[in-house]
Design a protein around this motif. Sequence first.
Motif, PDB file in Angstrom:
ATOM      1  N   TYR A 112       0.812  -1.214   0.000  1.00 19.40           N
ATOM      2  CA  TYR A 112       0.000   0.000   0.000  1.00 19.40           C
ATOM      3  C   TYR A 112       0.849   1.269   0.000  1.00 19.40           C
ATOM      4  O   TYR A 112       0.391   2.320  -0.431  1.00 19.40           O
ATOM      5  CB  TYR A 112      -0.970   0.001   1.177  1.00 19.40           C
ATOM      6  N   PRO A 141      -5.700   0.718  -0.913  1.00 21.49           N
ATOM      7  CA  PRO A 141      -6.364   1.324   0.245  1.00 21.49           C
ATOM      8  C   PRO A 141      -7.402   2.361  -0.213  1.00 21.49           C
ATOM      9  O   PRO A 141      -7.418   2.784  -1.373  1.00 21.49           O
ATOM     10  CB  PRO A 141      -5.210   1.973   1.012  1.00 21.49           C
ATOM     11  N   GLN A 142      -8.230   2.805   0.734  1.00 25.99           N
ATOM     12  CA  GLN A 142      -9.336   3.702   0.396  1.00 25.99           C
ATOM     13  C   GLN A 142      -8.908   5.087  -0.085  1.00 25.99           C
ATOM     14  O   GLN A 142      -9.689   5.781  -0.712  1.00 25.99           O
ATOM     15  CB  GLN A 142     -10.285   3.835   1.583  1.00 25.99           C
ATOM     16  N   GLU A 143      -7.658   5.480   0.140  1.00 25.62           N
ATOM     17  CA  GLU A 143      -7.208   6.809  -0.300  1.00 25.62           C
ATOM     18  C   GLU A 143      -7.212   6.955  -1.817  1.00 25.62           C
ATOM     19  O   GLU A 143      -7.129   8.059  -2.326  1.00 25.62           O
ATOM     20  CB  GLU A 143      -5.776   7.140   0.122  1.00 25.62           C
ATOM     21  N   TYR A 144      -7.237   5.845  -2.525  1.00 23.40           N
ATOM     22  CA  TYR A 144      -7.174   5.884  -3.984  1.00 23.40           C
ATOM     23  C   TYR A 144      -8.570   5.769  -4.585  1.00 23.40           C
ATOM     24  O   TYR A 144      -9.374   4.958  -4.146  1.00 23.40           O
ATOM     25  CB  TYR A 144      -6.298   4.747  -4.524  1.00 23.40           C
ATOM     26  N   ASP A 145      -8.808   6.605  -5.586  1.00 21.31           N
ATOM     27  CA  ASP A 145     -10.077   6.575  -6.306  1.00 21.31           C
ATOM     28  C   ASP A 145      -9.755   6.538  -7.801  1.00 21.31           C
ATOM     29  O   ASP A 145      -9.206   7.491  -8.345  1.00 21.31           O
ATOM     30  CB  ASP A 145     -10.903   7.813  -5.972  1.00 21.31           C
ATOM     31  N   GLU A 155     -15.703  -0.706  -8.560  1.00 19.62           N
ATOM     32  CA  GLU A 155     -14.911  -0.904  -7.350  1.00 19.62           C
ATOM     33  C   GLU A 155     -15.740  -1.722  -6.387  1.00 19.62           C
ATOM     34  O   GLU A 155     -16.948  -1.494  -6.242  1.00 19.62           O
ATOM     35  CB  GLU A 155     -14.539   0.439  -6.712  1.00 19.62           C
ATOM     36  N   ARG A 157     -15.684  -3.107  -2.303  1.00 25.06           N
ATOM     37  CA  ARG A 157     -15.059  -2.860  -1.003  1.00 25.06           C
ATOM     38  C   ARG A 157     -15.445  -3.959  -0.033  1.00 25.06           C
ATOM     39  O   ARG A 157     -16.615  -4.325   0.067  1.00 25.06           O
ATOM     40  CB  ARG A 157     -15.517  -1.522  -0.440  1.00 25.06           C
ATOM     41  N   ASN A 160     -11.632  -2.740   4.873  1.00 24.02           N
ATOM     42  CA  ASN A 160     -10.653  -1.732   4.443  1.00 24.02           C
ATOM     43  C   ASN A 160     -10.010  -2.061   3.104  1.00 24.02           C
ATOM     44  O   ASN A 160      -9.137  -1.332   2.642  1.00 24.02           O
ATOM     45  CB  ASN A 160      -9.552  -1.577   5.499  1.00 24.02           C
ATOM     46  N   HIS A 162     -10.050  -2.507  -0.887  1.00 33.57           N
ATOM     47  CA  HIS A 162     -10.747  -2.013  -2.075  1.00 33.57           C
ATOM     48  C   HIS A 162     -10.154  -2.700  -3.308  1.00 33.57           C
ATOM     49  O   HIS A 162      -8.930  -2.780  -3.449  1.00 33.57           O
ATOM     50  CB  HIS A 162     -10.555  -0.505  -2.210  1.00 33.57           C
ATOM     51  N   SER A 164     -10.310  -2.288  -7.399  1.00 40.16           N
ATOM     52  CA  SER A 164     -10.769  -1.561  -8.575  1.00 40.16           C
ATOM     53  C   SER A 164     -10.577  -2.459  -9.776  1.00 40.16           C
ATOM     54  O   SER A 164      -9.508  -3.060  -9.947  1.00 40.16           O
ATOM     55  CB  SER A 164     -10.001  -0.243  -8.744  1.00 40.16           C
TER      56      SER A 164
END
Length: 170
Positions: A112, A141-145, A155, A157, A160, A162, A164
């Motif tokens: 990560y 991790p969730q910080e990435y979109d 995506e 989930r 914690n 994720h 994509s």
Amino acid sequence: MGVNPPKGYKARPTTDFAKEGLFNVLGNEYEFADLKVLDLFGGTGSIGFEFASRGAALVDTVEMNSANSSFISRSAASLGIASIVNVIHCNVFDFLNLCTRRYDIIFADPPYALEDLATLPDKVLSRDILFPGCYFILEHPQEYDFSNHPSFVKEKRYGNVHFSFFEKKI
């Protein structure tokens, strides 16, 4: 398919909860028999082992850490799937530049903290290693979109974790 790495093992395995969710999604979209799968950042090998146990014809697992590569090879042998799981001891980015095989699914679970994590979809999809209409799946991790990426599909989930999904355009 359970894998028990030794104490102090330097990898963060995908949680069983997330892995079960991922394989439920994939099971609704793919027949596992005869799939060719690429597992980048092999870690413990558990994702590749899961594909092999469900009938994949080939699982290439890329892992740079030599202790982890050895563990994956030993585990594949003890599980009786060494003829399916091919461990490639190499840096993922070097491998992507050298790879000529094409895959039905490419999965990546990078550390990560990996500096280039956000560039992985472009690095994978720019190579001709994924069959058109097939998935590149990135655990992150969730910080990435990645929802604005042109090849983004969805995506999923699980706690914690994720995933994509990106699709190689036809």
